[in-house]
Design a protein around this motif. Structure first.
Motif, PDB file in Angstrom:
ATOM      1  N   GLN A   1      -6.154  -6.560  -1.920  1.00 28.34           N
ATOM      2  CA  GLN A   1      -5.174  -5.471  -1.858  1.00 28.34           C
ATOM      3  C   GLN A   1      -5.701  -4.238  -1.138  1.00 28.34           C
ATOM      4  OE1 GLN A   1      -4.093  -5.411  -6.057  1.00 28.34           O
ATOM      5  NE2 GLN A   1      -2.041  -6.055  -5.439  1.00 28.34           N
ATOM      6  N   MET A   2      -7.018  -4.082  -1.047  1.00 30.78           N
ATOM      7  CA  MET A   2      -7.566  -2.929  -0.323  1.00 30.78           C
ATOM      8  C   MET A   2      -7.326  -3.033   1.179  1.00 30.78           C
ATOM      9  SD  MET A   2      -8.671  -0.622  -2.274  1.00 30.78           S
ATOM     10  CE  MET A   2      -9.658   0.369  -1.190  1.00 30.78           C
ATOM     11  N   LEU A   3      -6.969  -4.213   1.665  1.00 34.14           N
ATOM     12  CA  LEU A   3      -6.689  -4.369   3.098  1.00 34.14           C
ATOM     13  C   LEU A   3      -5.419  -3.663   3.528  1.00 34.14           C
ATOM     14  CD1 LEU A   3      -7.670  -8.071   3.855  1.00 34.14           C
ATOM     15  CD2 LEU A   3      -8.888  -5.987   4.464  1.00 34.14           C
ATOM     16  N   THR A   4      -4.657  -3.132   2.568  1.00 31.42           N
ATOM     17  CA  THR A   4      -3.445  -2.404   2.943  1.00 31.42           C
ATOM     18  C   THR A   4      -3.769  -1.196   3.828  1.00 31.42           C
ATOM     19  OG1 THR A   4      -1.343  -1.592   2.108  1.00 31.42           O
ATOM     20  CG2 THR A   4      -3.297  -0.839   0.974  1.00 31.42           C
ATOM     21  N   TRP A   5      -4.998  -0.700   3.743  1.00 32.98           N
ATOM     22  CA  TRP A   5      -5.417   0.405   4.614  1.00 32.98           C
ATOM     23  C   TRP A   5      -5.521  -0.047   6.066  1.00 32.98           C
ATOM     24  CZ3 TRP A   5      -5.207   5.185   2.964  1.00 32.98           C
ATOM     25  CH2 TRP A   5      -5.281   5.422   1.595  1.00 32.98           C
ATOM     26  N   ILE A   6      -5.644  -1.334   6.276  1.00 27.61           N
ATOM     27  CA  ILE A   6      -5.699  -1.879   7.634  1.00 27.61           C
ATOM     28  C   ILE A   6      -4.325  -2.404   8.058  1.00 27.61           C
ATOM     29  CG2 ILE A   6      -6.729  -3.694   9.068  1.00 27.61           C
ATOM     30  CD1 ILE A   6      -9.222  -3.453   7.245  1.00 27.61           C
ATOM     31  N   THR A   7      -3.649  -3.104   7.140  1.00 30.59           N
ATOM     32  CA  THR A   7      -2.377  -3.721   7.512  1.00 30.59           C
ATOM     33  C   THR A   7      -1.267  -2.697   7.747  1.00 30.59           C
ATOM     34  OG1 THR A   7      -1.781  -4.050   5.190  1.00 30.59           O
ATOM     35  CG2 THR A   7      -2.889  -5.875   6.310  1.00 30.59           C
ATOM     36  N   PHE A   8      -1.260  -1.617   6.973  1.00 33.83           N
ATOM     37  CA  PHE A   8      -0.201  -0.617   7.138  1.00 33.83           C
ATOM     38  C   PHE A   8      -0.184  -0.004   8.539  1.00 33.83           C
ATOM     39  CE2 PHE A   8       1.570   3.672   6.762  1.00 33.83           C
ATOM     40  CZ  PHE A   8       2.827   3.364   6.298  1.00 33.83           C
ATOM     41  N   PRO A   9      -1.346   0.480   9.072  1.00 33.00           N
ATOM     42  CA  PRO A   9      -1.299   1.003  10.456  1.00 33.00           C
ATOM     43  C   PRO A   9      -0.914  -0.057  11.491  1.00 33.00           C
ATOM     44  CG  PRO A   9      -3.296   1.713   9.358  1.00 33.00           C
ATOM     45  CD  PRO A   9      -2.642   0.732   8.453  1.00 33.00           C
ATOM     46  N   ILE A  10      -1.268  -1.313  11.218  1.00 37.42           N
ATOM     47  CA  ILE A  10      -0.882  -2.375  12.146  1.00 37.42           C
ATOM     48  C   ILE A  10       0.638  -2.550  12.148  1.00 37.42           C
ATOM     49  CG2 ILE A  10      -1.017  -4.875  12.538  1.00 37.42           C
ATOM     50  CD1 ILE A  10      -3.932  -4.711  11.537  1.00 37.42           C
ATOM     51  N   TYR A  11       1.243  -2.536  10.961  1.00 35.10           N
ATOM     52  CA  TYR A  11       2.706  -2.638  10.877  1.00 35.10           C
ATOM     53  C   TYR A  11       3.381  -1.473  11.600  1.00 35.10           C
ATOM     54  CZ  TYR A  11       1.834  -6.000   7.095  1.00 35.10           C
ATOM     55  OH  TYR A  11       1.411  -7.051   6.358  1.00 35.10           O
ATOM     56  N   VAL A  12       2.843  -0.280  11.409  1.00 36.56           N
ATOM     57  CA  VAL A  12       3.421   0.893  12.078  1.00 36.56           C
ATOM     58  C   VAL A  12       3.361   0.732  13.592  1.00 36.56           C
ATOM     59  CG1 VAL A  12       3.134   3.367  12.464  1.00 36.56           C
ATOM     60  CG2 VAL A  12       2.952   2.454  10.153  1.00 36.56           C
ATOM     61  N   ALA A  13       2.224   0.280  14.104  1.00 43.88           N
ATOM     62  CA  ALA A  13       2.090   0.101  15.554  1.00 43.88           C
ATOM     63  C   ALA A  13       3.028  -0.986  16.063  1.00 43.88           C
ATOM     64  CB  ALA A  13       0.638  -0.253  15.889  1.00 43.88           C
ATOM     65  N   LEU A  14       3.151  -2.083  15.320  1.00 44.83           N
ATOM     66  CA  LEU A  14       4.039  -3.171  15.752  1.00 44.83           C
ATOM     67  C   LEU A  14       5.502  -2.748  15.746  1.00 44.83           C
ATOM     68  CD1 LEU A  14       2.426  -6.283  14.013  1.00 44.83           C
ATOM     69  CD2 LEU A  14       2.451  -5.727  16.434  1.00 44.83           C
ATOM     70  N   PHE A  15       5.935  -2.071  14.688  1.00 48.57           N
ATOM     71  CA  PHE A  15       7.333  -1.670  14.626  1.00 48.57           C
ATOM     72  C   PHE A  15       7.635  -0.521  15.594  1.00 48.57           C
ATOM     73  CE2 PHE A  15       7.594  -4.265  10.889  1.00 48.57           C
ATOM     74  CZ  PHE A  15       8.916  -4.651  10.833  1.00 48.57           C
TER      75      PHE A  15
END
Length: 84
Positions: free
Chosen positions: A68-82
């Motif tokens: 669950q700590m990977l959300t710090w990495i996945t969230f910016p990736i989602y923002v960049a993709l969207f």
């Protein structure tokens, strides 16, 4: 201070503006040819999809992986993709 135009020192009411006034900026935006706008329905659909991906889907996926700590990495990736 050495390169000041002499008009600045002679007149008290001399104002030097750079660029456009705010009215000119809004007028240029209205008169310019713009890229075709995204319809509001598509915008709302993308917003709901984005919220589903960054919310429950991300939480479920990371909880299943136990990371669950990977959300710090996945969230910016989602923002960049969207954003793209």
């Amino acid at each position: 201070m050495i390169n000041l135009p002499p008009e600045l020192l002679e007149k008290a009411d001399y104002y030097r503006y750079a660029g456009y006034s705010i009215d000119g900026v809004f007028g240029a935006m209205i008169d310019s040819k713009q890229v075709r706008k995204l319809p509001v329905g598509w915008l709302l659909l993308l917003l709901v999809g984005y919220l589903v991906v960054i919310g429950p889907l991300d939480r479920y996926w990371l909880r299943k992986l136990g990371k669950q700590m990977l959300t710090w990495i996945t969230f910016p990736i989602y923002v960049a993709l969207f954003s793209g």
